[in-house]
Design an enzyme around this catalytic site. Structure first.
Site, PDB file in Angstrom:
ATOM      1  CG  LEU A 210     -22.070   9.787   6.935  1.00 29.32           C
ATOM      2  CD1 LEU A 210     -21.637   8.326   7.055  1.00 29.32           C
ATOM      3  CD2 LEU A 210     -21.936  10.231   5.482  1.00 29.32           C
TER       4      LEU A 210
ATOM      5  CG  ASP B 171      -2.831   8.759  -3.368  1.00 30.59           C
ATOM      6  OD1 ASP B 171      -2.591   9.965  -3.572  1.00 30.59           O
ATOM      7  OD2 ASP B 171      -1.960   7.871  -3.414  1.00 30.59           O
TER       8      ASP B 171
ATOM      9  CG  HIS C 178      -5.516  18.769  -5.026  1.00 34.89           C
ATOM     10  ND1 HIS C 178      -5.322  17.455  -4.656  1.00 34.89           N
ATOM     11  CD2 HIS C 178      -4.271  19.315  -5.124  1.00 34.89           C
ATOM     12  CE1 HIS C 178      -4.019  17.220  -4.543  1.00 34.89           C
ATOM     13  NE2 HIS C 178      -3.363  18.333  -4.823  1.00 34.89           N
TER      14      HIS C 178
HETATM   15  C1  IPE Z   1      -1.932  10.054   1.519  1.00 32.88           C
HETATM   16  O1  IPE Z   1      -1.623  10.361   0.193  1.00 32.88           O
HETATM   17  C2  IPE Z   1      -2.511  11.240   2.205  1.00 32.88           C
HETATM   18  C3  IPE Z   1      -3.804  11.700   1.705  1.00 32.88           C
HETATM   19  C4  IPE Z   1      -4.566  11.121   0.816  1.00 32.88           C
HETATM   20  C5  IPE Z   1      -4.265  12.898   2.328  1.00 32.88           C
HETATM   21  P1  IPE Z   1      -0.162  10.768  -0.244  1.00 32.88           P
HETATM   22  O2  IPE Z   1      -0.208  10.939  -1.719  1.00 32.88           O
HETATM   23  O3  IPE Z   1       0.329  11.909   0.545  1.00 32.88           O
HETATM   24  O4  IPE Z   1       0.678   9.467   0.158  1.00 32.88           O
HETATM   25  P2  IPE Z   1       2.151   9.022  -0.248  1.00 32.88           P
HETATM   26  O5  IPE Z   1       3.055  10.175   0.003  1.00 32.88           O
HETATM   27  O6  IPE Z   1       2.131   8.640  -1.704  1.00 32.88           O
HETATM   28  O7  IPE Z   1       2.421   7.828   0.617  1.00 32.88           O
HETATM   29  C1  IPE Z   2      -4.379  12.925  -2.850  1.00 32.10           C
HETATM   30  O1  IPE Z   2      -3.960  13.058  -4.158  1.00 32.10           O
HETATM   31  C2  IPE Z   2      -4.698  14.248  -2.211  1.00 32.10           C
HETATM   32  C3  IPE Z   2      -3.761  14.615  -1.148  1.00 32.10           C
HETATM   33  C4  IPE Z   2      -2.732  13.950  -0.744  1.00 32.10           C
HETATM   34  C5  IPE Z   2      -4.039  15.862  -0.481  1.00 32.10           C
HETATM   35  P1  IPE Z   2      -2.447  13.312  -4.518  1.00 32.10           P
HETATM   36  O2  IPE Z   2      -2.219  14.783  -4.623  1.00 32.10           O
HETATM   37  O3  IPE Z   2      -1.535  12.618  -3.591  1.00 32.10           O
HETATM   38  O4  IPE Z   2      -2.374  12.659  -5.962  1.00 32.10           O
HETATM   39  P2  IPE Z   2      -1.142  11.876  -6.591  1.00 32.10           P
HETATM   40  O5  IPE Z   2      -0.802  10.769  -5.668  1.00 32.10           O
HETATM   41  O6  IPE Z   2      -0.032  12.863  -6.736  1.00 32.10           O
HETATM   42  O7  IPE Z   2      -1.680  11.391  -7.905  1.00 32.10           O
HETATM   43 MG    MG Z   3      -0.668  10.782  -3.631  1.00 34.32          MG
END
Ligand code: IPE
Ligand code: IPE
Ligand code: MG
Length: 249
Positions: free
Chosen positions: A124, A13, A30
């Site tokens: 792995l 995240d 991303h």
């Molecule tokens: C969790 O991250 C899902 C992934 C990393 C794929 P999110 O960014 O979607 O989570 P929330 O919405 O903050 O809980």
């Molecule tokens: C995690 O990073 C990737 C996915 C959920 C696919 P985020 O896109 O949620 O990044 P933040 O939380 O907005 O910084």
């Molecule tokens: Mg996020």
């Protein structure tokens, strides 16, 4: 440093915030996140982690703007097409868990091809959770068990039966969960499987999570005492002190 976890799960995240801080579009975050993943896969193989399960796209992530969802799907497709060669060289076996029915047919084929091209690898086990939700997984397991045992009443369903119908069937439960990006929640990841997992939350954003950050998490994991409901003494193997009646505790 103690032994690596046998099964490491990661919620990757913070890509969006990483990009925002640099005034870049979220997609740029991303992209950096995907290259970070390649690095961490290599690092885990080197550290003899047997199972690495990463959360790439949740069942709730469809709620994001359409252009972001399609950028994430494109990255997933790129990863599946470009990384299989390196996975084969590194002995990485790829599996994808989650509800595939939402993906278009060419992507479903791509997933199947990547899984079969790496199926013989044993160094792995990399599991990518895509369109994955822990609640979906549990419900799906119950339905799949019921379909396999149509004449058995649901009251006969045991915990072990359910585990065998989850998308992670055959894998040990995660020993350690790392969540980057500063949130202290599990966002519908491996709900059933994480009953006894150690949780490590770090503010580091996923694109910044490097080998050193991984080692810090593994060192922390090495300090945890995993009791699984038992007492310290039972776990450490120290002789139990017994008390006679009247002796103060
Ligand atoms: C969790 O991250 C899902 C992934 C990393 C794929 P999110 O960014 O979607 O989570 P929330 O919405 O903050 O809980
Ligand atoms: C995690 O990073 C990737 C996915 C959920 C696919 P985020 O896109 O949620 O990044 P933040 O939380 O907005 O910084
Ligand atoms: Mg996020």
């Amino acid at each position: 440093m103690s032994a690596s976890p046998r099964h490491l799960a990661i919620i990757m995240d913070g890509n969006g915030r990483w990009a925002k801080r640099r005034r870049l579009p979220r997609q740029a975050g991303h992209l950096m996140g995907a290259s970070g993943l390649k690095r961490i896969v290599r690092a885990c193989a080197d550290r003899e982690v047997e199972f690495l399960t990463i959360f790439a796209f949740s069942t709730e992530n469809w709620r994001r703007p359409a252009d972001e969802v399609s950028a994430l799907m494109s990255l997933f497709i790129q990863y599946l097409t470009r990384e299989v060669k390196e996975m084969r060289e590194q002995g990485v076996r790829l599996r994808v868990i989650g509800n595939r029915e939402a993906f278009d047919v060419p992507l479903q084929r791509l997933i199947e091809d990547a899984e079969s091209a790496t199926a013989h690898n044993t160094r792995l086990n990399l599991t990518v959770a895509a369109n994955y939700g822990g609640q979906w997984d549990i419900l799906n397991a119950v339905q799949s068990w019921q379909a396999a045992n149509p004449d058995t009443p649901l009251s006969a369903l045991a915990q072990q039966d359910l585990a065998e119908h989850l998308s992670t069937a055959g894998m040990p439960d995660p020993d350690l969960l790392i969540r980057t990006g500063g949130e202290s929640r599990i966002s519908n990841f491996l709900l059933w499987q994480m009953a006894y997992t150690e949780f490590y939350f770090t503010d580091t954003l996923w694109p910044d999570f490097d080998d050193k950050a991984l080692d810090a998490a593994l060192t922390w994991f090495g300090t945890r005492v995993r009791r699984f409901g038992k007492t310290d003494e039972q776990v450490s193997g120290a002789p139990l002190k017994t008390y006679s009646l009247g002796e103060s505790l």
